[in-house]
Design a protein around this motif. Sequence first.
Motif, PDB file in Angstrom:
ATOM      1  N   GLU A 188       0.831  -1.205   0.000  1.00  0.00           N
ATOM      2  CA  GLU A 188       0.000   0.000   0.000  1.00  0.00           C
ATOM      3  C   GLU A 188       0.866   1.254   0.000  1.00  0.00           C
ATOM      4  O   GLU A 188       0.517   2.262  -0.640  1.00  0.00           O
ATOM      5  CB  GLU A 188      -0.925  -0.020   1.224  1.00  0.00           C
TER       6      GLU A 188
ATOM      7  N   ASN B   9       2.540   1.240  -3.620  1.00  0.00           N
ATOM      8  CA  ASN B   9       1.656   0.866  -4.738  1.00  0.00           C
ATOM      9  C   ASN B   9       2.178  -0.371  -5.485  1.00  0.00           C
ATOM     10  O   ASN B   9       2.287  -0.388  -6.702  1.00  0.00           O
ATOM     11  CB  ASN B   9       1.505   2.039  -5.723  1.00  0.00           C
TER      12      ASN B   9
ATOM     13  N   VAL C  94       2.639  -4.815  -6.028  1.00  0.00           N
ATOM     14  CA  VAL C  94       1.927  -6.074  -6.216  1.00  0.00           C
ATOM     15  C   VAL C  94       2.625  -7.128  -5.371  1.00  0.00           C
ATOM     16  O   VAL C  94       3.856  -7.142  -5.279  1.00  0.00           O
ATOM     17  CB  VAL C  94       1.943  -6.489  -7.712  1.00  0.00           C
TER      18      VAL C  94
ATOM     19  N   LEU D  13      -7.032 -10.087  -0.748  1.00  0.00           N
ATOM     20  CA  LEU D  13      -6.955 -10.142  -2.210  1.00  0.00           C
ATOM     21  C   LEU D  13      -7.637  -8.933  -2.847  1.00  0.00           C
ATOM     22  O   LEU D  13      -7.222  -8.458  -3.904  1.00  0.00           O
ATOM     23  CB  LEU D  13      -7.590 -11.434  -2.732  1.00  0.00           C
ATOM     24  N   LYS D  14      -8.679  -8.429  -2.188  1.00  0.00           N
ATOM     25  CA  LYS D  14      -9.371  -7.244  -2.693  1.00  0.00           C
ATOM     26  C   LYS D  14      -8.564  -5.980  -2.393  1.00  0.00           C
ATOM     27  O   LYS D  14      -8.621  -5.002  -3.133  1.00  0.00           O
ATOM     28  CB  LYS D  14     -10.759  -7.132  -2.055  1.00  0.00           C
ATOM     29  N   ARG D  15      -7.826  -6.035  -1.306  1.00  0.00           N
ATOM     30  CA  ARG D  15      -7.067  -4.866  -0.842  1.00  0.00           C
ATOM     31  C   ARG D  15      -5.871  -4.570  -1.744  1.00  0.00           C
ATOM     32  O   ARG D  15      -5.606  -3.419  -2.093  1.00  0.00           O
ATOM     33  CB  ARG D  15      -6.603  -5.161   0.586  1.00  0.00           C
ATOM     34  N   ILE D  16      -5.145  -5.654  -2.141  1.00  0.00           N
ATOM     35  CA  ILE D  16      -3.931  -5.516  -2.956  1.00  0.00           C
ATOM     36  C   ILE D  16      -3.906  -6.646  -3.974  1.00  0.00           C
ATOM     37  O   ILE D  16      -4.322  -7.770  -3.691  1.00  0.00           O
ATOM     38  CB  ILE D  16      -2.655  -5.592  -2.076  1.00  0.00           C
ATOM     39  N   SER D  17      -3.389  -6.373  -5.151  1.00  0.00           N
ATOM     40  CA  SER D  17      -3.246  -7.415  -6.171  1.00  0.00           C
ATOM     41  C   SER D  17      -2.240  -8.467  -5.723  1.00  0.00           C
ATOM     42  O   SER D  17      -1.123  -8.147  -5.303  1.00  0.00           O
ATOM     43  CB  SER D  17      -2.778  -6.793  -7.488  1.00  0.00           C
ATOM     44  N   HIS D  18      -2.648  -9.747  -5.779  1.00  0.00           N
ATOM     45  CA  HIS D  18      -1.788 -10.875  -5.425  1.00  0.00           C
ATOM     46  C   HIS D  18      -1.603 -11.779  -6.647  1.00  0.00           C
ATOM     47  O   HIS D  18      -2.558 -12.033  -7.379  1.00  0.00           O
ATOM     48  CB  HIS D  18      -2.409 -11.703  -4.298  1.00  0.00           C
ATOM     49  N   GLN D  19      -0.398 -12.256  -6.838  1.00  0.00           N
ATOM     50  CA  GLN D  19      -0.101 -13.114  -7.982  1.00  0.00           C
ATOM     51  C   GLN D  19       0.500 -14.454  -7.515  1.00  0.00           C
ATOM     52  O   GLN D  19       1.189 -14.519  -6.497  1.00  0.00           O
ATOM     53  CB  GLN D  19       0.902 -12.420  -8.912  1.00  0.00           C
TER      54      GLN D  19
ATOM     55  N   ASN E 259       4.893  -6.716 -15.287  1.00  0.00           N
ATOM     56  CA  ASN E 259       4.829  -5.527 -14.443  1.00  0.00           C
ATOM     57  C   ASN E 259       5.965  -4.543 -14.693  1.00  0.00           C
ATOM     58  O   ASN E 259       5.902  -3.395 -14.257  1.00  0.00           O
ATOM     59  CB  ASN E 259       4.814  -5.938 -12.968  1.00  0.00           C
TER      60      ASN E 259
ATOM     61  N   THR F   4       5.857  -1.385 -11.986  1.00  0.00           N
ATOM     62  CA  THR F   4       5.118  -1.632 -10.749  1.00  0.00           C
ATOM     63  C   THR F   4       6.022  -2.318  -9.725  1.00  0.00           C
ATOM     64  O   THR F   4       6.642  -3.342 -10.039  1.00  0.00           O
ATOM     65  CB  THR F   4       3.895  -2.537 -11.021  1.00  0.00           C
TER      66      THR F   4
END
Length: 304
Positions: free
Chosen positions: A25, A28, A30, A55-61, A88, A93
């Motif tokens: 956060e 910014n 991933v 998972l909604k809070r931050i993009s996870h891969q 990315n 990113t």
Amino acid sequence: MNQTLYFIVGPTAIGKSSLALRLAEKINGVIINADSMQVYSNLKILTARPSSADLKRISHQLYGYVDGSIRYNVAKWCNDILKVIQKNQINNTPLIIVGGTGMYIDKLLNGLIDIPSIPELIKEKSENLVKKVGLGNFLKIVNDIDPVSLNNISANDTNRLKRIWEVYSFTGIPFSEWKKKQNNFFLNKPDYHIYLFTPSREKIYERVNMRFKKMLNQGAIEEVRQLILLKLDKSLPIMRAHGVPEITDYLSNVSTLDDCISRGQQITRNYVKRQLTWWRSCSLRIHQSFDEFPEKIDEKLLKI
């Protein structure tokens, strides 16, 4: 590569993901998984995958995207994360790689020996041979074919012993000879920061004990019950995930629930001990090291 990779690493159950969320956060970024069991879609509770809210809070891969019937390994993960990194890089990113599987991180940064892929038939033979002759005799067999490879591994490390046997059986060349060959590199001169967390072993053990019970209360037994229904080969990695054999024995009436809990906790504590030893002796360049749990560290203290 010009992009800096940020690694949050350390033993299991210490709360690495919580710090990764805060850091992501802040910059910014991933979050990318570097845990060999969190890749599997069939085990969410028992592998402590990120929650739906996270998972909604931050993009996870690279979380929960591999079916348990797949024999996933470090080479596949390195190739998968390479695609994520390249994707990315276009937008520059920030990437935060989180996990306790040190071998995955080491091979991503330092490359991997180019050994031919071992067929499933050979892997099944090694599994059956261990069952037939016992671990002690299997160790003697491995020592006869490749004593050099035994120098730096535990006599109880069944997976690595089988790997040595499999490589020799399939290629006719000892694993120790393959290791002398030049590595295949995934990244070109990577820039990376590793933040290592190694709290007190006793305090981690306490968390491990509590977490295993919590997982059972959250539905881990039913999760394993559904996994058993798939009738997967027991030599597959997912069937050896911490807690799966222990819960399987409980569901098969081989052990009591108390035995299941006790053994599940012990297996995980043993893993913590091996992880601590690995990280403290690894040759990777550590950017910052902390002897506290990640949640006690303000993300502002991380030198970016």
